[in-house]
Motif scaffolding. Structure first.
Motif, PDB file in Angstrom:
ATOM      1  N   ILE A  60       0.832  -1.205   0.000  1.00 41.68           N
ATOM      2  CA  ILE A  60       0.000   0.000   0.000  1.00 41.68           C
ATOM      3  C   ILE A  60       0.865   1.254   0.000  1.00 41.68           C
ATOM      4  CG2 ILE A  60      -1.640   1.327   1.377  1.00 41.68           C
ATOM      5  CD1 ILE A  60      -3.049  -1.209   2.045  1.00 41.68           C
ATOM      6  N   VAL A  61       1.959   1.224   0.765  1.00 43.40           N
ATOM      7  CA  VAL A  61       2.841   2.394   0.792  1.00 43.40           C
ATOM      8  C   VAL A  61       3.473   2.617  -0.584  1.00 43.40           C
ATOM      9  CG1 VAL A  61       4.925   3.380   1.799  1.00 43.40           C
ATOM     10  CG2 VAL A  61       3.290   2.215   3.237  1.00 43.40           C
ATOM     11  N   ALA A 100       0.767   3.993  -2.800  1.00 46.16           N
ATOM     12  CA  ALA A 100       0.403   5.360  -2.424  1.00 46.16           C
ATOM     13  C   ALA A 100       1.443   6.367  -2.916  1.00 46.16           C
ATOM     14  CB  ALA A 100       0.223   5.469  -0.918  1.00 46.16           C
ATOM     15  N   SER A 101       2.733   5.975  -2.912  1.00 50.02           N
ATOM     16  CA  SER A 101       3.761   6.903  -3.397  1.00 50.02           C
ATOM     17  C   SER A 101       3.544   7.220  -4.867  1.00 50.02           C
ATOM     18  CB  SER A 101       5.154   6.302  -3.228  1.00 50.02           C
ATOM     19  OG  SER A 101       5.229   5.559  -2.065  1.00 50.02           O
ATOM     20  N   VAL A 152       0.760   6.958  -6.522  1.00 49.37           N
ATOM     21  CA  VAL A 152      -0.496   7.702  -6.683  1.00 49.37           C
ATOM     22  C   VAL A 152      -0.258   9.189  -6.419  1.00 49.37           C
ATOM     23  CG1 VAL A 152      -2.795   8.052  -5.742  1.00 49.37           C
ATOM     24  CG2 VAL A 152      -2.005   5.762  -6.212  1.00 49.37           C
ATOM     25  N   THR A 153       0.537   9.475  -5.372  1.00 47.10           N
ATOM     26  CA  THR A 153       0.846  10.878  -5.083  1.00 47.10           C
ATOM     27  C   THR A 153       1.553  11.521  -6.271  1.00 47.10           C
ATOM     28  OG1 THR A 153       1.124  10.191  -2.804  1.00 47.10           O
ATOM     29  CG2 THR A 153       1.863  12.396  -3.347  1.00 47.10           C
ATOM     30  N   PRO A 188      -6.744  10.427  -5.942  1.00 45.79           N
ATOM     31  CA  PRO A 188      -6.189   9.809  -4.724  1.00 45.79           C
ATOM     32  C   PRO A 188      -6.766   8.425  -4.450  1.00 45.79           C
ATOM     33  CG  PRO A 188      -7.488  11.770  -4.186  1.00 45.79           C
ATOM     34  CD  PRO A 188      -7.253  11.783  -5.653  1.00 45.79           C
ATOM     35  N   VAL A 237      -5.325   4.611  -5.018  1.00 52.39           N
ATOM     36  CA  VAL A 237      -4.586   3.844  -4.020  1.00 52.39           C
ATOM     37  C   VAL A 237      -5.419   2.696  -3.459  1.00 52.39           C
ATOM     38  CG1 VAL A 237      -5.154   5.307  -2.043  1.00 52.39           C
ATOM     39  CG2 VAL A 237      -3.041   4.078  -2.050  1.00 52.39           C
TER      40      VAL A 237
END
Lengths: 190, 201
Positions: B72-73, B76-77, B79-80, B102, B105
């Motif tokens: 997930i991390v 998420a990176s 996606v950012t 957003p 993610v």
């Protein structure tokens, strides 16, 4: 009065599932029985309300003062993932039958976009803490309402004479569309 | 040959939307026009390819118990990154897709491929898998967007001002642009895709 508008808006007018399209996976996935739908709703309500509170505090006391709002997505999802883990541990201890029934869908709450979506929407709408809590809870109720109605319809759908090609998921989507159409009748109330 | 199958499975056989029912939230929400669908599909493809790549590189370093948070991390990176890039270069699309960027993610498709494929396969296969699945997803979103746009407003927009067609004048069936139309159109498309799959395989 403001709170009432938030509640009616979230439950009926902009229903999170039928109008905002958040949380479709559990909506289609766990809606074949009313009983599991209720269990799922409970778990979602708990996680969603808590997540909205914690992400509100995180956004206003850490991300904004330090000017790192671009970290929003990463930090929010980590908070939600840990919360889900917590709920899983509690449920396993307190109510094993419920834990059995929800099975795979509990860890999947992490990737339930409704939770993250509501947290982000509450921040975007500039709600204060109490409004965020009400918003989180109201959306959980809206999610539950849509899920339980849909589960009820699907239980009946099993005995219906559906065209062969439409059996299963396709007819479920058409039914969801009609349900969404019914909810559109609420638009304009708020 | 094996890699070609790996790539092409995402289009019809294991199409994320029509066959696996993954990533349905953005599918339903952003497909008010073909252009929005295409933009969302390509953004997701980028995240999928990059996260598959990174996950398959670090797969042996992650303890099994914390693999999901790690994935997930990583996701998420990326996606950012997508969030910042779309805001900078295609602001109108950023505006249109809104909260759903957003939300990539939590797209079950991305996490699903990390868990089911990239964490078990080598780097090249993982990239190809991500590309095939991502483009299959983009194709599904574009088709759904096109259907809804044609029925709802009588036009077809693939790229604004460059590839824009008006098919008929006057009002279309407004319901297809609104929320209920998304569910109904997707229901019928899943049925058609299933028929197509049975013919082909």
């Amino acid at each position: 009065m403001d709170y009432l508008i938030i509640v009616i808006g979230a439950v009926f007018v902009n229903n999170i599932v039928l109008n905002r399209f958040l949380g479709i996976c559990p909506f289609i996935g766990v809606s074949s029985k009313v009983e599991t739908a209720i269990g799922m709703t409970g778990a979602v309500a708990f996680v969603m309300t808590l997540a909205t509170i914690i992400t509100y505090l995180l956004q206003n006391y850490i991300l904004i003062p330090f000017g790192i709002t671009f970290m929003q997505t990463i930090t929010f999802i980590l908070i939600i993932a840990s919360l889900v883990q917590l709920v899983e541990i509690i449920l396993k201890k307190v109510s094993p039958p419920m834990y059995q029934a929800l099975g795979i869908f509990l860890p999947l709450i992490t990737t339930n976009c409704a939770i993250l979506g509501v947290a982000i929407l509450a921040v975007q709408n500039n709600y204060n803490l109490l409004e965020s809590v009400v918003f989180g809870l109201a959306n959980a109720i809206g999610f539950g309402l849509a899920l339980i109605i849909f589960a009820g319809i699907r239980e009946h759908l099993e005995f219906m004479n559906v065209p062969k090609a439409m059996k299963g998921v396709p007819i479920a989507f058409v039914v969801a569309g009609l349900l969404s159409l019914a909810f559109m009748g609420f638009s304009g109330i708020v | 040959m094996k890699q070609w199958q790996n790539f092409s499975k995402g289009f019809i056989k294991d199409n994320p939307v029509f066959a696996l029912f993954l990533g349905l939230c953005p599918t339903l929400a952003v497909t008010t026009s073909a252009y929005n669908g295409l933009g969302m599909g390509l953004a997701t493809t980028f995240v999928l390819v990059m996260s598959n790549l990174v996950v398959s590189i670090i797969k042996n370093l992650i303890p099994a118990k914390v693999r999901i948070p790690t994935f997930i991390v990583v996701i998420a990176s990326f996606v950012t990154m997508v969030e910042m890039l779309t805001e900078a270069f295609v602001p109108d699309l950023y505006e249109q897709l809104g909260i759903f960027i957003p939300l990539i993610v939590v797209n079950c498709l991305v996490l699903g491929r990390s868990e089911a494929f990239a964490s078990k396969n080598d780097i090249v296969s993982s990239i190809i898998d991500g590309l095939g699945m991502g483009l299959g997803f983009a194709m599904a979103l574009t088709v759904l967007g096109a259907v809804r746009e044609i029925l709802g407003s009588g036009s077809l927009t693939l790229i604004p001002e460059l590839l824009e067609f008006t098919l008929y004048e006057g009002d279309g069936m407004l319901v297809f642009v609104l929320a209920p139309g998304a569910f109904i159109a997707l229901g019928y498309l899943i049925m058609l895709a299933d028929k197509l799959k049975q013919k082909m395989y």
